[in-house]
Structure formats: C-alpha cells, structure tokens
Design a protein around this motif. Sequence first.
Motif, mmCIF file in Angstrom:
data_model
loop_
_atom_site.group_PDB
_atom_site.id
_atom_site.type_symbol
_atom_site.label_atom_id
_atom_site.label_comp_id
_atom_site.label_asym_id
_atom_site.label_seq_id
_atom_site.Cartn_x
_atom_site.Cartn_y
_atom_site.Cartn_z
ATOM 1 N N THR A 122 0.893 -1.362 -0.058
ATOM 2 C CA THR A 122 0.197 -0.109 0.056
ATOM 3 C C THR A 122 0.919 1.331 -0.033
ATOM 4 O OG1 THR A 122 -0.281 0.025 2.598
ATOM 5 C CG2 THR A 122 -1.884 -1.227 1.085
ATOM 6 N N THR A 139 -8.416 5.259 6.822
ATOM 7 C CA THR A 139 -7.058 5.170 6.378
ATOM 8 C C THR A 139 -6.050 4.854 7.417
ATOM 9 O OG1 THR A 139 -6.857 7.539 6.407
ATOM 10 C CG2 THR A 139 -7.727 6.985 4.453
ATOM 11 N N GLU A 153 -0.549 9.252 4.125
ATOM 12 C CA GLU A 153 -2.043 8.600 4.508
ATOM 13 C C GLU A 153 -1.913 7.638 3.340
ATOM 14 O OE1 GLU A 153 -6.650 10.104 5.396
ATOM 15 O OE2 GLU A 153 -5.002 11.759 4.353
ATOM 16 N N THR A 154 -2.208 6.457 3.767
ATOM 17 C CA THR A 154 -2.387 5.394 2.765
ATOM 18 C C THR A 154 -3.967 4.657 2.856
ATOM 19 O OG1 THR A 154 -1.771 3.489 4.430
ATOM 20 C CG2 THR A 154 0.033 5.027 3.489
ATOM 21 N N ASP A 155 -4.112 3.975 1.711
ATOM 22 C CA ASP A 155 -5.422 3.291 1.903
ATOM 23 C C ASP A 155 -5.271 1.847 2.014
ATOM 24 O OD1 ASP A 155 -7.896 2.164 1.262
ATOM 25 O OD2 ASP A 155 -7.533 2.457 -1.069
#
Length: 385
Positions: A122, A139, A153-155
């Motif tokens: 990710t 997130t 900020e990652t998904d």
Amino acid sequence: MRRRNFLRVTVVGATAAAFGGASWREAFAATAQPGPSPYGELLAADANNVMLPAGFGSRVVARTGSRVAGTGYLWHPAPDGGACFADGSGWIYTSNSEVPLVGGCSAIRFDATGQITGAYRTLSGTNVNCAGGATPWQTWLSCEEVEWGRVFETDPFGANGATARSAMGRFKHEACAADPDHGFVYMTEDVSDGCFYRFAPATWGNLASGTLEVLCGANEATSGPVTWRRVPDPDGFPVVTRNQVSGAKRFNGGEGCYYAGGTCWFTTKGDNRVWAYNAATSTIDLAYDDSLVIGTPPLTGVDNVTGTAGGDLFVAEDGGDMEICIITRDGVVAPFLRVLGQGGSEITGPAFSPDGSRLYFSSQRGTTGNVLGGITYEITGPFRT
C-alpha cells in the motif's frame, strides 16, 4: 526517595463510559502495579514458541521474504506498527516496514472465518516507516522515523495511492492516534528530547491542511495541567519542530499512541512510562512507570500500545522479555504473552480485529535478529470485553 503511590490518572466521564463503565481514576489512584492477569498464568510455549494463557492459540500469518499464505505476495522486512480495518464481513491488517529507502507498508486481507484472501503493498519508496495510526475514515497513517520524516496517508484497501501529509509536521515521527471527539490527531516523536504533538485539520477527515501544535509544560512534571502552542514552521527547517516553541515539554523517546473515549495513551521508552493525556481537562498523568513498581516490573522496554473496548491496554515490549503486557482497567500489570528464542528482536504492531476476537502483532527481527527475520502472528482466544 522515589514516590511509589498517589500518581493520579484523571480519566473520567467519557473514558469510563467507553470502557464499559470502568473507572480509570480508581484503577490508577496509584500507578499500575503487578498482579494476577485476568487471563491467568502463561503456559509452556506452543509450536510457534509463543507462551499464552489457557484457551489461547497462535498462528503465523506472514514471514519476511516468504509469500503470504495463499497469495503471491512477499511479506516485507522489519514489520512494525499496524492496525486492523473492517472489510465487509472480514478485515484487513496493515503493517509498516521499518527499513531505509524502501520502507512503506503492506496489508493482509482476511475473510469472516479468518482465512487469508489477499496481500499487497500500500506504500513504497519511503524511509524507515515505524508506527502510525488508523483514522476514523478508514485510512492508515504511516510515519517515517527519521529527522524531517513525513506522515503518509495510505489506503489499507489498496484502491487509492498514498499521499504525504506535510502539514502534520516534518520530524522523527513514531506513532499517531486520531481523536474524533475533539478533532485532533496526536503524534509522538522518537528522540530523547522529543515532544508530543497534535494536529488540527482545517476540515476533519482531510489532512491536507491544518494547525500543528506542541504540548507545553514543566519537564519535571508527571501530572497536572498542560497547554498547547502552535508550531510556527511545521517543515522543521532550519529549526527542527521540537526546538521552535519555548516551554515545549520534553518526553524521553516517544513510542506508541492510542486514543479511546477522551484519553490519549502514549508511551516513552527512555523511562519506561505509559502516559495518559485527558483531552477534556488538558491534563497529563502517569498510568505506568516501571521505577514506581513495587517489586520486579513486569513491563519494560515499553513500545507500541493498543486497547480493547472493555478498557484493557496491551503494551508491546522492545526488548524486555519479548512480551505483550496487559494493563487492566483495574490497574493491574501482567504478561499476556511471551515470545521465546527471539532476544534480538522486538514486539511491534499490536492490533485487534474489529470484533476484538483476534490480536495481531509482529516480532520485527524474529529468530535471526535482523530485518529479514520478521514474523507476523495472530492470537485467538477468549479476549474479555
């Protein structure tokens, strides 16, 4: 002569309600002390060399450099901070990679039965991603533990690319915790003279802009009121963020960070403390300090921290006895699990599945003692609520 008692934790109201009515004020009338675990004594190690209480079992879900079971994905080196996210009837566990230059984080997807159904990257190409924190909008904030490090900020669902959130400050980030009740994200800094920060987004749910503040107070104080002051230059250059505000309170090696019901719990490894910040009263107190324990401290090398809906904290050790210890809502500290044969490693990334029935964590360097030896575990059993 050191104090051993009467370190108050002023955690009431919303916190007690969130933790099933338990009163943390009563629990920590004195800093948490050793006692019998609500889960009982640790039994002999299982096949994975994990000592657990009766009724609990372990499973290895990933090993650095090996394909995650049922997938073609190679698990990353040095697994560190992590969190779980609901995914339909299943869930996702996301984990950072604390290595230079490639860093980033990965995720493992589980179905409702706990079967692994996927694994994927990710975030890539970042630097020494240590801990972080989950947001209420699903997130994962992955933090770089280097000077002028960033928050990404990652998904965790793998649908969207990662975004650097520079407004949250450039410093040696460790962990963060979102406070939806007051509109802040709290952050720790892993240096011996580090600070404790909060970020107020201009719009809750959007971390692109906002105000970075640092906690201020007397350095020698372990309890009482504190204030917040704005950091003038979140970029941290040429003056690093922790040195921009006069009166910023110093913390010795900020580590884990966890928010629940009005209180942000955070740990400092340099003095083996677990702190409690009460957002409603803007006060701090100690929940645990190994120098104030009567007898032998069961918890040393404090690091990542998480909690349960029932009000128990679970604190991982960096070193120590390679344990995750519980601090109960009644103020008792005791080992919950111990990993054997991995003295050159540390416990990282403790996180509960959304229903609270499974605990995930990693041994960052496993039996090899290096970043290529990481092992990620799942614990199942009768966790109390």
